[in-house]
Motif scaffolding. Structure first.
Motif, PDB file in Angstrom:
ATOM      1  N   PHE A 126       0.827  -1.198   0.000  1.00  0.00           N
ATOM      2  CA  PHE A 126       0.000   0.000   0.000  1.00  0.00           C
ATOM      3  C   PHE A 126       0.867   1.256   0.000  1.00  0.00           C
ATOM      4  CE2 PHE A 126      -2.033   3.386   2.532  1.00  0.00           C
ATOM      5  CZ  PHE A 126      -3.091   3.674   1.692  1.00  0.00           C
ATOM      6  N   GLU A 127       1.896   1.268   0.811  1.00  0.00           N
ATOM      7  CA  GLU A 127       2.787   2.421   0.880  1.00  0.00           C
ATOM      8  C   GLU A 127       3.462   2.669  -0.465  1.00  0.00           C
ATOM      9  OE1 GLU A 127       5.443   1.487   4.041  1.00  0.00           O
ATOM     10  OE2 GLU A 127       4.003   1.963   5.621  1.00  0.00           O
ATOM     11  N   ALA A 128       3.847   1.583  -1.149  1.00  0.00           N
ATOM     12  CA  ALA A 128       4.514   1.727  -2.445  1.00  0.00           C
ATOM     13  C   ALA A 128       3.566   2.351  -3.475  1.00  0.00           C
ATOM     14  CB  ALA A 128       5.017   0.371  -2.934  1.00  0.00           C
ATOM     15  N   ILE A 129       2.304   1.937  -3.459  1.00  0.00           N
ATOM     16  CA  ILE A 129       1.326   2.511  -4.396  1.00  0.00           C
ATOM     17  C   ILE A 129       1.044   3.962  -4.030  1.00  0.00           C
ATOM     18  CG2 ILE A 129      -1.021   2.359  -5.321  1.00  0.00           C
ATOM     19  CD1 ILE A 129      -0.915  -0.666  -4.652  1.00  0.00           C
ATOM     20  N   ALA A 130       0.822   4.217  -2.741  1.00  0.00           N
ATOM     21  CA  ALA A 130       0.498   5.576  -2.292  1.00  0.00           C
ATOM     22  C   ALA A 130       1.634   6.546  -2.588  1.00  0.00           C
ATOM     23  CB  ALA A 130       0.184   5.566  -0.797  1.00  0.00           C
ATOM     24  N   LEU A 131       2.854   6.043  -2.583  1.00  0.00           N
ATOM     25  CA  LEU A 131       4.017   6.896  -2.825  1.00  0.00           C
ATOM     26  C   LEU A 131       3.997   7.487  -4.233  1.00  0.00           C
ATOM     27  CD1 LEU A 131       6.655   7.818  -1.396  1.00  0.00           C
ATOM     28  CD2 LEU A 131       7.796   5.898  -2.525  1.00  0.00           C
ATOM     29  N   VAL A 132       3.437   6.744  -5.184  1.00  0.00           N
ATOM     30  CA  VAL A 132       3.396   7.229  -6.570  1.00  0.00           C
ATOM     31  C   VAL A 132       1.969   7.593  -6.981  1.00  0.00           C
ATOM     32  CG1 VAL A 132       5.465   5.989  -7.276  1.00  0.00           C
ATOM     33  CG2 VAL A 132       3.244   4.853  -7.454  1.00  0.00           C
ATOM     34  N   ASP A 133       1.080   7.717  -5.995  1.00  0.00           N
ATOM     35  CA  ASP A 133      -0.291   8.142  -6.271  1.00  0.00           C
ATOM     36  C   ASP A 133      -0.341   9.661  -6.102  1.00  0.00           C
ATOM     37  OD1 ASP A 133      -2.962   8.296  -6.715  1.00  0.00           O
ATOM     38  OD2 ASP A 133      -3.580   7.392  -4.822  1.00  0.00           O
ATOM     39  N   PHE A 134       0.016  10.360  -7.157  1.00  0.00           N
ATOM     40  CA  PHE A 134       0.178  11.806  -7.076  1.00  0.00           C
ATOM     41  C   PHE A 134      -1.145  12.563  -7.067  1.00  0.00           C
ATOM     42  CE2 PHE A 134       3.928  10.268  -9.649  1.00  0.00           C
ATOM     43  CZ  PHE A 134       4.768  10.162  -8.553  1.00  0.00           C
ATOM     44  N   PHE A 135      -2.233  11.896  -7.424  1.00  0.00           N
ATOM     45  CA  PHE A 135      -3.558  12.516  -7.438  1.00  0.00           C
ATOM     46  C   PHE A 135      -4.534  11.578  -6.731  1.00  0.00           C
ATOM     47  CE2 PHE A 135      -1.181  13.795 -11.203  1.00  0.00           C
ATOM     48  CZ  PHE A 135      -1.145  15.185 -11.023  1.00  0.00           C
ATOM     49  N   PRO A 136      -4.364  11.406  -5.412  1.00  0.00           N
ATOM     50  CA  PRO A 136      -5.173  10.416  -4.680  1.00  0.00           C
ATOM     51  C   PRO A 136      -6.645  10.776  -4.678  1.00  0.00           C
ATOM     52  CG  PRO A 136      -3.925  11.808  -3.166  1.00  0.00           C
ATOM     53  CD  PRO A 136      -3.426  12.122  -4.538  1.00  0.00           C
TER      54      PRO A 136
END
Length: 317
Positions: A126-136
């Motif tokens: 989850f952290e890895a995805i959130a790290l590159v989720d620039f427009f959450p």
């Protein structure tokens, strides 16, 4: 005014396969979108420009050509298209399925450690995805909620004494009424209890004395309990004990304390990732192994929380 974007254009000699793979891996880890072969897109951020510039320099050193360019969206339609290229909803959807599968599994006593490791792995994903989720958007929030629910189940199995959140209004209290008190919490404290003890000592009751309980039932009548079921200060709604203390004593105007609160919340019950979490978790875990006496552990960890507070405050002194 529309968001600025960064574009990296690279071209490497065909024979430099190792260099091409190294650059590709670095850009993928950064969360770049591929517009076409050799053309990569990122939102305009200072740290991204610096990283892309380093990649460009490496490409040039390898005999290739590279350019880092800035541009703005022409209109809202183009802005929407570019933002859509960074959509991580499919990644979140797959992760939610894995989380649900773990949550639906029957937890036998011999499987608890295995489930804990699986949950930790899902947290890292989850952290890895959130790290590159620039427009959450809602997908990130829904995944964080599902993961937090799973972590709550795991904690109930592995640490049944952890407090259960209550629903009540958090009353504003006066500092003068809470001076020179005895404060009690469960022994072998972890993040929330240690951070709360530091907060009490530092901002609420400078002459506080702490006792460490073998069980919550052992709390003396005259002591102020915190971070266990039935305690005076414990989890309320979605807030962990540290955050409840901040609200109770009117400390939420301090931005540095709020940042610490988000950090403690994430490490205690999960939720939205916090950049400094991994470092603090490693420090406290090591210190718990080093100091088995809880008074000594608190004395040492207070230095860590004070250092984080100073860093978040931007104070050099």
């Amino acid at each position: 005014m529309h968001c600025s974007w960064l574009i990296l254009i690279v071209s490497l000699p065909t024979q430099n396969a190792a260099g091409r793979m190294r650059v590709w891996r670095a850009l993928k880890a950064l969360g770049c979108v591929v517009l076409r072969d050799g053309v990569y897109l990122l939102p305009q951020r200072a740290e991204f420009r610096q990283t892309l510039q380093l990649q460009a320099e490496e490409v040039i050193a390898g005999g290739g050509n590279a350019h880092v360019l800035s541009l703005n969206s022409e209109d809202q339609a183009q802005q929407t298209i570019f933002e859509g290229l960074f959509d991580r909803s499919n990644d979140y959807a797959k992760l939610v399925m894995d989380i649900q599968q773990a949550a639906d599994s029957n937890v036998l006593p011999e499987d608890r450690v295995k489930l804990q490791k699986q949950t930790n792995r899902l947290r890292k994903e989850f952290e890895a995805i959130a790290l590159v989720d620039f427009f959450p958007d809602a997908a990130q929030e829904q995944t964080a909620s599902a993961l937090e629910d799973l972590e709550q189940v795991v904690n109930e199995h592995l640490a049944p004494d952890e407090p259960h959140a209550v629903q009540r209004r958090i009353k504003r209290l006066q500092l003068d009424d809470y001076q020179g008190k005895v404060w009690a919490t469960r022994q072998r404290p972890w993040i929330d209890r240690l951070a709360s003890a530091w907060l009490i000592h530092r901002f609420i009751d400078p002459t506080a004395r702490f006792i460490w309980l073998t069980t919550p039932d052992a709390c003396p009548d005259e002591a102020l309990g915190f971070d266990f079921d039935g305690a005076v200060f414990t989890h309320v709604g979605v807030k962990v004990t540290f955050e409840v203390l901040l609200l109770s004593f009117g400390l939420t105007k301090d931005a540095a304390l709020n940042r610490l609160g988000a950090l403690v919340h994430y490490l205690d019950v999960g939720g939205i990732p916090v950049l400094e979490a991994s470092g603090l978790e490693t420090l406290i875990s090591g210190m718990r192994q080093r100091w088995h006496n809880d008074d000594e552990l608190l004395t040492e960890t207070e230095k860590v929380f004070e250092a984080f507070y100073q860093a978040f405050s931007g104070n050099d002194s």
